[in-house]
Every structure is written in C-alpha cells, then in structure tokens.
Enzyme design. Structure first.
Site, mmCIF file in Angstrom:
data_model
loop_
_atom_site.group_PDB
_atom_site.id
_atom_site.type_symbol
_atom_site.label_atom_id
_atom_site.label_comp_id
_atom_site.label_asym_id
_atom_site.label_seq_id
_atom_site.Cartn_x
_atom_site.Cartn_y
_atom_site.Cartn_z
ATOM 1 N N LYS A 39 40.506 38.015 37.137
ATOM 2 C CA LYS A 39 40.644 39.463 37.353
ATOM 3 C C LYS A 39 39.473 40.191 36.720
ATOM 4 O O LYS A 39 39.157 39.956 35.545
ATOM 5 C CB LYS A 39 41.975 39.953 36.778
ATOM 6 C CG LYS A 39 42.251 41.424 37.052
ATOM 7 C CD LYS A 39 43.672 41.794 36.677
ATOM 8 C CE LYS A 39 43.935 43.294 36.821
ATOM 9 N NZ LYS A 39 43.745 43.783 38.195
ATOM 10 N N HIS A 77 47.241 38.655 33.175
ATOM 11 C CA HIS A 77 46.734 38.291 34.502
ATOM 12 C C HIS A 77 45.894 37.022 34.435
ATOM 13 O O HIS A 77 45.428 36.626 33.358
ATOM 14 C CB HIS A 77 45.877 39.422 35.087
ATOM 15 C CG HIS A 77 46.687 40.569 35.602
ATOM 16 N ND1 HIS A 77 47.159 41.571 34.782
ATOM 17 C CD2 HIS A 77 47.131 40.868 36.856
ATOM 18 C CE1 HIS A 77 47.857 42.437 35.510
ATOM 19 N NE2 HIS A 77 47.847 42.032 36.767
ATOM 20 N N ALA A 116 38.559 39.535 52.965
ATOM 21 C CA ALA A 116 39.457 38.585 53.639
ATOM 22 C C ALA A 116 39.389 37.173 53.086
ATOM 23 O O ALA A 116 40.302 36.387 53.311
ATOM 24 C CB ALA A 116 39.150 38.566 55.134
ATOM 25 N N THR A 175 47.933 48.691 37.217
ATOM 26 C CA THR A 175 49.386 48.893 37.051
ATOM 27 C C THR A 175 49.703 49.413 35.652
ATOM 28 O O THR A 175 50.513 50.324 35.485
ATOM 29 C CB THR A 175 50.137 47.563 37.289
ATOM 30 O OG1 THR A 175 49.766 47.075 38.569
ATOM 31 C CG2 THR A 175 51.641 47.741 37.213
#
Ligand code: NAP
Length: 275
Positions: free
Chosen positions: A159, A155, A18, A166
């Site tokens: 990352k 990206h 979160a 993908t």
C-alpha cells in the site's frame, strides 16, 4: 401487439489500473455482472499478463475509453494518476467511480468542482467494503459517548499511502460527531493528548482533533481497521477485516450502477446504502 420488454443495454464500464490487485478483481466482477459490460481495461503499460476477461489492456492515453464507448470509468490506480484521470473523465462526460486513496482533501475539492456542472458524476469511496462503511457509521454513533478514540489501520506492505483513506475519513467523522455532541453538552478538550510526555512518533498521527491513527504495514495482511473507544471503566472495539479483495466488489458494482443518477460528487457509500 406487445411482447417482452427489450433488455436494457448494459452499462459500458472501463477499468483504470486494470492490472493492479484491485483492478484485476474489478475486471472480473464487472465481467461477471449482468447489466454491466467491461469495454476497456487500461493500465500504465508495464509488461505483464493481460487481465484476460474480455477487456483490452492498453498503454494508450485515456482516449481509449472514448474509442471503447465507455460510460463509467472505475479508477483503482495510484494517487498521482487518480486525480488527473477523474478530471479527464469530467471533461469528457464520463461518469467516474474512484477507489484510489491518498490524493488528499485538495484533490477531492478539485473533483467536486470538476463534476459540479455535470453532465458526468463521480462517486469516491476510500472503502467499498460494506462492513467497513458500517464500521465508520458505528464509530460515528459511538464517539459522543466515549472520552477518547484511537484508530489502528493495518494493510499489506504494497500500500502506497499512510494513513489509509478509510482511517482519515473515520477520524474526520468521529471528530465531527464528538464536536457536535460537545456543542450540545459541556465542551470537551478533544485535542488534549492523555499522554503528553510520550514520544510523538509512538502516538501515531493526530489526523483530526483528538483522534490518533496508527498505521501497520505487513506482508500477509489485506485491509483491516480497529476503532478503539475508551471511557471510564470500559472500551468499545469496532473491527473490520477485508480478508479478500472480493469484499470490495459489491460496493464497487453498486457504485457503478448508481453513479449515473447521483449528481456531482458523492463521497462514501453511505447515501447509496441509505445510512
Ligand atoms: P496496485 O496493485 O499497485 O495497482 C495499481 C495499478 O494502477 C498498477 O497496475 C499501476 O501500474 C496502475 N497505474 C498506475 N498509474 C496508472 C494510470 N495513470 N492509468 C492507469 N493505470 C495506472 O494497487 P492496488 O492494491 O490495486 O490499489 C489501488 C488503489 O486502490 C490504492 O490507492 C489503494 O489504496 C486503493 N484501494 C481502495 C479500496 C477501496 O475500497 N476504495 C480497496 C483497496 C485498495 P504500475 O504498477 O505500472 O504503476
């Protein structure tokens, strides 16, 4: 006497990861969505600002999800955590929506086995941006008509995994579409590299037969992918850009709403979008 139908109870959602870039956006999206309630916002427990959208930031074990009465867990964590989190959800009857990438084909098979008996279901998607899902579908449609396909994925520099989930899924689908077409027509040598003398590192990684992926990591980028399809005298370029993490939220919200009705493991958003 009949009155207005009682409003259905909101779906109780927990977000794992979160405090991460995606997790914070998911907390805000769930909190803003009618019919969804954010009941737990769980992170690994590093010090930092609370997400501040009514959720509870906790360093505790995933047991906090049960205490909060969560029905769906949304995971945007790290590859090493996503698989154990999903298996824990399967074992405790919680539906799961997994956006984390990089846990590999074996991890996916472990999830498939864990969610097969029910009652909990799982949706895994390496890309929740509907434009990216369409890009993959368009690449699959175009692939049989072109001799060669290369993928460039770009990206942000934070990352963890490369190549991106993908690009791996795109490459698999492109290779499968070319394989199926080759069975109908003349067999093509999809594995033959047109640049056999090249330095291997310069050619990217061959992640599926005949499909190379090139990974760019650069501060300032979010998530981008180009699929380049070439044949004699023409090139078709398909490009998708996520310019903001908001691009992923409609897909995440759709998956949260749909996961209770999708038996077992679903990979990708295609079936949810009717593609
Ligand atoms: P990020 O900013 O690094 O966030 C990951 C968060 O997860 C961090 O706050 C991390 O805490 C936390 N975490 C680590 N282990 C955990 C655990 N066991 N339980 C709960 N929280 C844990 O990464 P991000 O950019 O948000 O990306 C997260 C994942 O989503 C990546 O795999 C990325 O590739 C993927 N992604 C998917 C999509 C999609 O559409 N499917 C789109 C964008 C990104 P610490 O920092 O303390 O470790």
């Amino acid at each position: 006497m009949s009155g207005p139908a009682p409003a259905a109870s909101p779906v109780r959602v927990a977000v794992l990861g979160a405090m991460g870039r995606m997790g914070q956006a998911v907390c805000r999206a769930v909190d803003a969505e009618v019919g969804l309630a954010l009941v737990a916002a769980v992170d690994s427990g590093r010090p930092g600002e609370p997400v501040g959208v009514g959720g509870l930031v906790s360093a505790a074990s995933p047991g906090v999800l049960l205490d909060a009465g969560a029905q769906v867990a949304v995971d945007f964590t790290v590859p090493a955590a996503a698989l154990p989190n999903a298996l824990w959800c399967a074992g405790h009857g919680l539906h799961c929506v997994v956006g984390t990438t990089g846990f590999g084909a074996e991890g996916l098979e472990a999830m498939r086995a864990a969610f097969a008996p029910g009652p909990a279901n799982c949706i895994v998607a390496p890309n929740f941006a509907i434009g990216a899902v369409l890009m993959m579908r368009f690449a699959e449609m175009a692939a049989p008509w072109f001799d060669a396909v290369e993928i460039v994925e770009l990206h942000h520099d934070g990352k963890l995994d490369a190549p991106s989930g993908t690009s791996l899924l795109t490459a698999q689908r492109v290779a499968a579409a070319r394989g199926a077409a080759a069975r109908r027509t003349a067999p093509a040598d999809a594995a033959a590299d047109p640049a056999p003398g090249a330095e291997p590192a310069a050619r990217g990684q061959a992640v599926a037969p005949g499909v190379h992926v090139h990974s760019v990591r650069l501060r300032g980028l979010v998530a981008h992918q180009e699929v380049l399809l070439g044949t004699a005298g023409q090139v078709l370029t398909l490009r998708h850009d996520s310019l903001d993490r908001a691009s992923f939220m409609p897909g995440v919200v759709l998956a949260v709403r749909e996961v209770p009705g999708r038996r077992g493991l679903t990979v990708g958003l295609e079936s949810l979008l009717g593609l």
